[in-house]
Design a protein around this motif. Structure first.
Motif, PDB file in Angstrom:
ATOM      1  N   LEU A 175     -21.301  43.341 -62.818  1.00 34.72           N
ATOM      2  CA  LEU A 175     -22.084  42.341 -63.521  1.00 34.72           C
ATOM      3  C   LEU A 175     -22.251  41.576 -62.561  1.00 34.72           C
ATOM      4  N   ASN A 176     -23.400  40.632 -62.037  1.00 31.01           N
ATOM      5  CA  ASN A 176     -23.533  39.796 -60.780  1.00 31.01           C
ATOM      6  C   ASN A 176     -24.509  39.079 -61.513  1.00 31.01           C
ATOM      7  N   ILE A 177     -24.376  37.347 -61.021  1.00 27.26           N
ATOM      8  CA  ILE A 177     -25.166  36.444 -61.642  1.00 27.26           C
ATOM      9  C   ILE A 177     -25.608  35.806 -60.405  1.00 27.26           C
ATOM     10  N   PHE A 178     -27.054  35.070 -60.488  1.00 25.31           N
ATOM     11  CA  PHE A 178     -27.683  34.679 -59.621  1.00 25.31           C
ATOM     12  C   PHE A 178     -27.715  33.439 -59.376  1.00 25.31           C
ATOM     13  N   ALA A 179     -28.302  32.151 -58.955  1.00 23.58           N
ATOM     14  CA  ALA A 179     -28.773  31.120 -59.282  1.00 23.58           C
ATOM     15  C   ALA A 179     -29.588  30.691 -58.050  1.00 23.58           C
ATOM     16  N   LYS A 180     -30.058  29.686 -59.103  1.00 25.37           N
ATOM     17  CA  LYS A 180     -31.322  28.059 -57.666  1.00 25.37           C
ATOM     18  C   LYS A 180     -31.346  27.061 -58.244  1.00 25.37           C
ATOM     19  N   ALA A 181     -31.108  26.246 -57.204  1.00 26.53           N
ATOM     20  CA  ALA A 181     -31.537  23.882 -58.059  1.00 26.53           C
ATOM     21  C   ALA A 181     -33.468  24.859 -58.770  1.00 26.53           C
ATOM     22  N   ALA A 182     -33.169  24.290 -59.757  1.00 31.50           N
ATOM     23  CA  ALA A 182     -34.775  24.612 -60.449  1.00 31.50           C
ATOM     24  C   ALA A 182     -35.396  23.515 -59.835  1.00 31.50           C
ATOM     25  N   LYS A 183     -35.113  22.565 -58.800  1.00 29.58           N
ATOM     26  CA  LYS A 183     -36.680  21.857 -58.108  1.00 29.58           C
ATOM     27  C   LYS A 183     -36.883  22.365 -56.786  1.00 29.58           C
ATOM     28  N   GLU A 184     -35.901  24.231 -56.272  1.00 32.85           N
ATOM     29  CA  GLU A 184     -36.665  24.354 -55.690  1.00 32.85           C
ATOM     30  C   GLU A 184     -37.628  24.874 -55.203  1.00 32.85           C
ATOM     31  N   ASP A 185     -38.551  25.828 -54.941  1.00 30.90           N
ATOM     32  CA  ASP A 185     -39.776  26.377 -54.130  1.00 30.90           C
ATOM     33  C   ASP A 185     -38.965  27.528 -54.912  1.00 30.90           C
ATOM     34  N   LYS A 186     -40.293  27.739 -55.800  1.00 28.24           N
ATOM     35  CA  LYS A 186     -40.954  29.097 -56.595  1.00 28.24           C
ATOM     36  C   LYS A 186     -40.429  30.412 -55.435  1.00 28.24           C
ATOM     37  N   GLU A 187     -40.999  30.238 -54.601  1.00 28.13           N
ATOM     38  CA  GLU A 187     -40.693  31.307 -53.828  1.00 28.13           C
ATOM     39  C   GLU A 187     -39.862  31.644 -53.223  1.00 28.13           C
ATOM     40  N   LYS A 188     -38.475  30.554 -53.460  1.00 26.47           N
ATOM     41  CA  LYS A 188     -37.341  30.689 -52.392  1.00 26.47           C
ATOM     42  C   LYS A 188     -36.332  31.524 -53.483  1.00 26.47           C
ATOM     43  N   ASN A 189     -35.458  32.735 -52.617  1.00 26.59           N
ATOM     44  CA  ASN A 189     -34.918  33.580 -53.587  1.00 26.59           C
ATOM     45  C   ASN A 189     -33.501  32.980 -53.796  1.00 26.59           C
ATOM     46  N   TYR A 190     -33.085  33.920 -55.394  1.00 26.17           N
ATOM     47  CA  TYR A 190     -31.609  33.348 -55.735  1.00 26.17           C
ATOM     48  C   TYR A 190     -30.719  33.966 -55.130  1.00 26.17           C
ATOM     49  N   SER A 191     -29.448  32.869 -54.758  1.00 28.11           N
ATOM     50  CA  SER A 191     -28.133  33.635 -54.472  1.00 28.11           C
ATOM     51  C   SER A 191     -27.406  33.931 -55.286  1.00 28.11           C
ATOM     52  N   SER A 192     -26.368  34.903 -55.112  1.00 26.42           N
ATOM     53  CA  SER A 192     -25.234  35.484 -55.648  1.00 26.42           C
ATOM     54  C   SER A 192     -23.714  34.031 -55.461  1.00 26.42           C
ATOM     55  N   VAL A 193     -23.181  34.300 -56.952  1.00 25.23           N
ATOM     56  CA  VAL A 193     -22.983  33.102 -57.401  1.00 25.23           C
ATOM     57  C   VAL A 193     -21.552  33.364 -57.999  1.00 25.23           C
ATOM     58  N   LEU A 194     -22.218  34.736 -58.351  1.00 22.28           N
ATOM     59  CA  LEU A 194     -20.760  35.263 -59.152  1.00 22.28           C
ATOM     60  C   LEU A 194     -20.837  37.160 -59.115  1.00 22.28           C
ATOM     61  N   GLU A 195     -19.552  37.269 -59.251  1.00 17.16           N
ATOM     62  CA  GLU A 195     -19.962  39.043 -59.196  1.00 17.16           C
ATOM     63  C   GLU A 195     -18.536  39.418 -60.646  1.00 17.16           C
ATOM     64  N   TYR A 196     -18.334  40.177 -61.957  1.00 16.83           N
ATOM     65  CA  TYR A 196     -17.680  40.712 -62.559  1.00 16.83           C
ATOM     66  C   TYR A 196     -17.634  41.936 -62.771  1.00 16.83           C
ATOM     67  N   SER A 197     -16.111  42.664 -62.107  1.00 19.26           N
ATOM     68  CA  SER A 197     -16.091  43.939 -63.159  1.00 19.26           C
ATOM     69  C   SER A 197     -16.307  43.833 -64.639  1.00 19.26           C
ATOM     70  N   LEU A 198     -16.952  44.903 -65.269  1.00 17.71           N
ATOM     71  CA  LEU A 198     -17.328  44.474 -66.599  1.00 17.71           C
ATOM     72  C   LEU A 198     -16.608  45.482 -67.317  1.00 17.71           C
ATOM     73  N   LYS A 199     -15.443  46.327 -67.817  1.00 11.19           N
ATOM     74  CA  LYS A 199     -14.995  47.050 -68.772  1.00 11.19           C
ATOM     75  C   LYS A 199     -15.377  46.753 -70.048  1.00 11.19           C
ATOM     76  N   CYS A 200     -16.310  48.124 -70.897  1.00 15.29           N
ATOM     77  CA  CYS A 200     -16.314  48.709 -71.722  1.00 15.29           C
ATOM     78  C   CYS A 200     -16.303  49.730 -72.560  1.00 15.29           C
ATOM     79  N   SER A 201     -15.262  49.436 -73.268  1.00 14.74           N
ATOM     80  CA  SER A 201     -14.927  49.882 -74.924  1.00 14.74           C
ATOM     81  C   SER A 201     -15.000  50.826 -75.453  1.00 14.74           C
ATOM     82  N   SER A 202     -16.147  50.066 -76.079  1.00 11.18           N
ATOM     83  CA  SER A 202     -16.840  50.884 -76.875  1.00 11.18           C
ATOM     84  C   SER A 202     -18.204  50.075 -77.036  1.00 11.18           C
TER      85      SER A 202
END
Length: 721
Positions: free
Chosen positions: A470-497
């Motif tokens: 699971l990856n989560i990306f973010a960028k400031a709301a005031k930033e240019d629409k064309e500006k890319n999102y940056s990776s801020v968090l990455e998780y290992s997600l374990k699913c049992s059901s």
């Protein structure tokens, strides 16, 4: 009790006369005795508690029963000693406040933020939590701000949030005075970090504007000594010297990706690094250390484990250290920085380096630096509460952009999270409105994101068991629409059901539900407020208030629907009343649908953009709503259809029509023959038609009296034709 208190008044006077010559010696004894006692147990750093409530009388607290002495040692760690029952004693009430810094809370009698737990001995901190065994005391304040303590018997190891202590003590950027292996005095910083700054010392980056511009353009390669001399022409204070060296290295030394893979092709000697302009982390740190030495700055090259380009959540660190960085001595304390990561980044395969200056790793607060840097020597964490390697491995990796964007904390604090009943939830808090994206195993599916003014909530629904990324990306709301999102968090997600009842539409556009973002796009108000709309009968209503001159339309998408886009749109009936817009939705079948409202200013060029999304969910299998009638271009805003709403009419039936058509002078229904509609005093056009021998029914109207030219407004289809 003193022995002389049992003597008579006469005996006390005689004793005082007899002992008067010894008074100076007695006073010296008291002085030295008190000093010894204060060194061992400072009254301002000691709190005593009882089992039950402490009675406050005239600014003092009296207690009986079993007691606990709570104090701080030289490392500012809480130490608790239990004492047997004794007679009532008195200690100043402010003792508690001096040590704990309790904040006032009149609303809750027993707030977790006003609670401290103590053990007999030191509290061991593991992964942001404190574990304790043995006899324990719960210390809190009641509504009257009186300390209340409850003792509990021995029990198995328990866990409580580490911030319990910090919340009660208050954050201080306190530098300890203990000598360390580094020589001199090392700063020990409280944890968690001060959210007002990412740095270990207060900095105004604007003060470096001219210096940074100068240092980044210096081009001296013949010797390290000449390079430092040139940089020091504009750098005078120790802080400016460190800054100039940092900026030069970050802008002129690139990571040696070839040397990373082949040790025979790399050199970490400062002279070689300067000449070639490239090296691995050890070369960066070695050059930084030598340049600081020439500039008269105390600097230390550190090594340890890091969460870098090849890191994956859940990784176990073994063997030799894999990274190097520096510590510099400024303003009476040590500070951390990493010029390798400050210069740019490499891809996961470490085959390409990109210069990309990163301010975050310059004098980073140690409580943030420890997120991805674990030194071999514990004291170089520069933290009052040290982390173990196991904690470092287990903790979530908050990337530098997480803090640079003003994000504060994630609810999932470990690198590995598990689903519960097929769902995992991650909440992120931020200082300001922020835009987020997420993906699961590289695909933007199976995630449901809602925005808040101070963050977001992400719900994840994996569609098969096992381990996911699971990856989560973010960028400031005031930033240019064309500006890319940056990776801020990455998780290992374990699913049992897996939650088979919820499969999110692939077409669902995030975020979902009304938010500050939909308001910015012109949807000023929206109902319902919930991002998920559950409907048992397959019918639901969405209403919005739009900004002036905003053109809107809606679409409906589903993974399980085989209907064409045009047919799906005809399951939405739109009615406009000025700034108010009403969307009636009749779902064609059970399942989950993505409902999107698209908007565009009438004065602007370009296409419509998604302004608001909802997830519509219907579990009733028997739902089979027909389409709404087909509309023609002459169906205008302000027109309202009351009945019939179904676009498919029954055969051989008399069907009632009721519409509101402002500005129309004549209206009728055409099928096998013409059925005129009558205008009522209520503003509606009413009438009937018979569907016998008809395949379709047309509603038509005219705006000019006596004009035989009619405009087509609506079209219905008759069953079995």
């Amino acid at each position: 009790m003193a022995f002389h208190e049992n003597l008579s008044r006469t005996q006390q006077i005689l004793l005082a006369i007899f002992c008067f010559p010894l008074l100076p010696f007695y006073l010296c004894y008291l002085c030295f005795s008190r000093n010894d006692k204060e060194e061992d147990e400072d009254v301002h750093n000691t709190a005593r508690a009882e089992e039950g409530r402490i009675q406050t009388i005239s600014g003092q607290s009296r207690f009986t029963g079993q007691t606990a002495d709570v104090r701080y040692d030289h490392q500012q760690e809480p130490v608790v000693t239990f004492q047997p029952d004794q007679r009532a004693q008195v200690f100043p009430k402010q003792t508690w406040q001096d040590n704990q810094g309790f904040s006032r809370n009149d609303e809750v009698d027993e707030d977790v933020h006003n609670t401290a737990r103590a053990e007999e001995g030191r509290i061991q901190t593991i992964s942001g939590q404190s574990r304790f065994t043995g006899q324990t005391a719960d210390i809190r304040h009641n509504q009257r701000q009186e300390p209340v303590v409850t003792f509990r018997p021995d029990q198995r190891a328990q866990v409580f949030p580490k911030q319990t202590w910090q919340d009660n003590q208050g954050f201080e950027d306190d530098r300890g005075q203990g000598a360390t292996s580094t020589g001199g005095q090392q700063g020990l910083y409280a944890y968690p970090w001060d959210k007002s700054s990412l740095k270990s010392i207060p900095l105004d980056l604007d003060q470096f504007k001219n210096l940074d511009a100068y240092a980044s353009k210096v081009n001296v390669r013949n010797s390290v000594e000449n390079l430092v001399d040139t940089l020091l022409q504009k750098a005078h204070s120790d802080l400016e010297k460190v800054r100039a060296i940092w900026v030069w290295i970050c802008h002129h030394i690139q990571y040696d990706v070839e040397g990373y893979h082949d040790t025979s092709k790399r050199s970490c000697e400062p002279a070689d690094v300067l000449r070639s302009g490239k090296s691995v982390c050890s070369g960066y740190a070695g050059l930084f250390e030598q340049m600081c030495s020439l500039a008269g700055i105390r600097c230390k090259k550190l090594s340890g484990f890091s969460k870098g380009a090849s890191y994956k959540p859940g990784k176990v660190f073994k063997g030799d250290s894999d990274h190097a960085w520096n510590a510099v001595y400024l303003d009476g304390g040590w500070h951390l920085l990493d010029s390798t990561w400050g210069s740019g980044f490499v891809e996961n395969s470490c085959t390409k380096f990109t210069f990309s200056y990163n301010e975050f790793y310059f004098l980073t607060h140690p409580a943030l630096f420890i997120n991805d840097h674990f030194p071999e020597e514990e004291e170089w964490q520069l933290l009052r509460w040290k982390l173990t390697l196991q904690q470092f491995e287990r903790n979530a990796w908050y990337r530098s952009k997480f803090y640079s964007l003003g994000l504060l904390v994630s609810s999932a604090e470990t690198s590995t999270i598990e689903t519960e009943n097929g769902k995992a939830t991650v909440t992120i808090e931020s200082r300001a409105p922020t835009l987020f994206l997420s993906d699961l195993n590289g695909a933007k599916e199976h995630c449901l994101m809602t925005l808040r003014g101070n963050g977001m909530t992400l719900e994840v629904y994996p569609q098969h068991t096992g381990t996911h990324c699971l990856n989560i990306f973010a960028k400031a709301a005031k930033e240019d629409k064309e500006k890319n999102y940056s990776s801020v968090l990455e998780y290992s997600l374990k699913c049992s059901s897996v939650d088979k009842g919820l499969s999110l539409p692939k077409a669902l556009i995030q975020p979902v539900g009304p938010s500050w973002l939909s308001e910015e796009k012109g949807i000023l108000e929206a109902s319902p407020r919930s991002p998920v709309v559950h409907t048992e009968d397959g019918c639901c209503l969405v209403t919005i208030t739009r900004s002036k001159n905003l053109d809107v339309f809606a679409t409906l998408d589903s993974n399980s629907s085989h209907l064409s886009e045009d047919t799906r749109r005809r399951h939405i009936w739109t009615t406009c009343y000025g700034s108010q817009v009403e969307f009636k939705i009749h779902l064609p079948h059970a399942g989950q649908f993505a409902f999107h409202i698209w908007a565009k200013k009438t004065s602007e060029a370009g296409s419509h953009q998604c302004a608001l999304s909802y997830l519509l969910s219907c579990s009733k299998k028997s739902v089979t709503w027909p389409v709404f009638p087909k509309t023609y271009g002459d169906w205008e805003e302000g027109y309202e259809l009351v009945t019939p709403l179904a676009g498919i009419l029954p055969a051989n039936r008399q069907v009632e029509f009721k519409l509101k058509l402002p500005g129309v002078t004549d209206a009728s229904v055409a099928c096998d023959k013409i059925y005129p509609l009558t205008h009522s005093g209520e503003g509606f056009w009413k009438g009937f038609c018979n569907t016998s021998d008809a395949s379709k029914v047309i509603v038509r109207a005219s705006k000019r009296p006596g004009d035989n030219t009619y405009q087509y407004l609506l079209e219905y289809r008759v069953e079995n034709h």
